[in-house]
Design a protein around this motif. Structure first.
Motif: not given
Length: 389
Positions: A367-370, A384
């Motif tokens: 969720d917080d790391q592409d 996303k």
């Protein structure tokens, strides 16, 4: 008691030539055949289709040995002018490099020669040199006479072929951090490897001279020696620490993982997904073992990840510009082209499962790391939260 530094300066200049030759050998690409020291110039780089002649000027302080009326500058121009007078055709296949560890002022003649890259600017420098020749001091007069023999066309052609480099390290002949062959090593190890290869270059040149051969080292011989040195300094081979991996894994536990979603987006079959999960877990397990055994530094791993990303960038460009009927097929091609490439740590080729597993690690996201890399052309937007995710 005064001290004559002339002999020590000459010695440092001679050492600097070997530093530059070693640096050039580390830096050499596939078009370099061999590099000479005190052969046809201080250092000569022999290419498939030409040669680079280099004059090296070392200084023991931070100043420049290349002032406008210095012996170093005018003697260099004289040497190159003599070569052109002896064989005019060399100008067509030759570059002329002037290298120093000193610092050039912004407006000095050497700097202006370096900036002369077209006909008009070279004509300006040509006129300036000819205007200076009549007023040269006595020790420079012979050098000026040689230049005056050149035609305007020859002098302009020489000027446009000259490149001047300053602030090149007196210790290594250049910035050791920019040498790609040493990129994965710690700073202290880089210095040690450079010094050992520098010593080998000196011994090799001495051997060649003593046996009546040209003082040139082939890139192939240098690379062979360097690879042997790499094997010696790598105390424990990485592959020796890569252990068999337990294949009894519940694949269903990983269906929601980001790297698995990426494979779903390009509609690969279940066998490919299962293999990807096993490779991913194997790579993660191996990386922990490398860290626990202190055989791979964090710096080396960061460089490895950069290399993996470059591999993927090349593969994705090739895949995405092909005319496949769907983006899913483009993504499958990108995946195949990426995973087929060999990867290296400490110049050692990695087993396929480790290479593939690390590619999938870069494709993973939460969720917080592409994701760093991906397969589907639209993987960034999918990760996303598009409907396909």
């Amino acid at each position: 008691m005064s001290t004559d530094h002339s002999a020590s300066s000459q010695a440092l200049g001679y050492v600097y030539q070997f530093d530059r030759a070693t640096y050039r050998l580390f830096q050499s690409g596939v078009d370099v055949v061999e590099i000479g020291v005190e052969d046809i110039d201080d250092v000569s780089v022999h290419l498939d289709n030409g040669v680079i002649l280099e004059q090296d000027k070392s200084t023991v302080n931070s100043g420049s040995p290349l002032s406008d009326r210095s012996v170093a500058l005018w003697k260099t121009l004289h040497i190159w002018a003599e070569m052109i007078l002896d064989a005019p055709s060399i100008i067509d296949t030759t570059e002329f490099h002037l290298a120093t560890n000193g610092s050039l002022s912004a407006k000095c003649l050497a700097r202006r020669i370096n900036r002369a890259t077209d006909k008009e600017s070279t004509k300006v420098i040509c006129r300036e040199l000819r205007d200076m020749i009549p007023s040269l001091r006595e020790d420079l007069i012979p050098f000026g006479k040689t230049l005056s023999i050149l035609s305007d066309e020859q002098l302009c052609n020489l000027i446009i072929k000259i490149s001047v480099f300053d602030k090149l390290s007196a210790k290594f002949g250049g910035n050791i951090e920019e040498l790609q062959a040493l990129r994965v090593f710690e700073p202290g190890m880089k210095v040690g490897l450079f010094d050992q290869m520098n010593g080998w270059v000196k011994r090799k040149i001495r051997e060649l001279v003593e046996t009546g051969k040209q003082p040139r080292i082939t890139r192939a011989d240098f690379d062979k020696e360097l690879q042997g040195l790499f094997r010696k300094v790598t105390v424990a081979r990485l592959s020796a620490i890569i252990e068999p991996f337990d294949m009894d894994v519940d694949i269903s536990q990983y269906e929601s993982h980001g790297f698995v979603k990426q494979l779903d987006w390009i509609s690969v079959n279940e066998d490919v997904i299962r293999e990807a999960i096993l490779d991913f877990l194997h790579a993660q397990d191996t990386r922990l073992k490398w860290s626990d055994n202190n055989v791979v530094s964090e710096t080396a791993l960061q460089q490895y990840e950069k290399d993996l990303k470059k591999c993927w960038e090349t593969a994705s460009r090739r895949a995405y510009r092909q005319h496949f009927p769907t983006d899913e097929l483009k993504g499958q091609e990108c995946l195949d082209l990426t995973l087929e490439q060999n990867t290296f740590i400490h110049n050692e080729i990695m087993p396929k499962s480790i290479s593939c597993g690390n590619f999938h690690t870069l494709a993973h996201f939460i969720d917080d790391q592409d994701p760093v890399i991906g397969w589907h052309p639209n993987f960034k937007s999918f990760s996303k939260g598009s409907p396909k995710s």
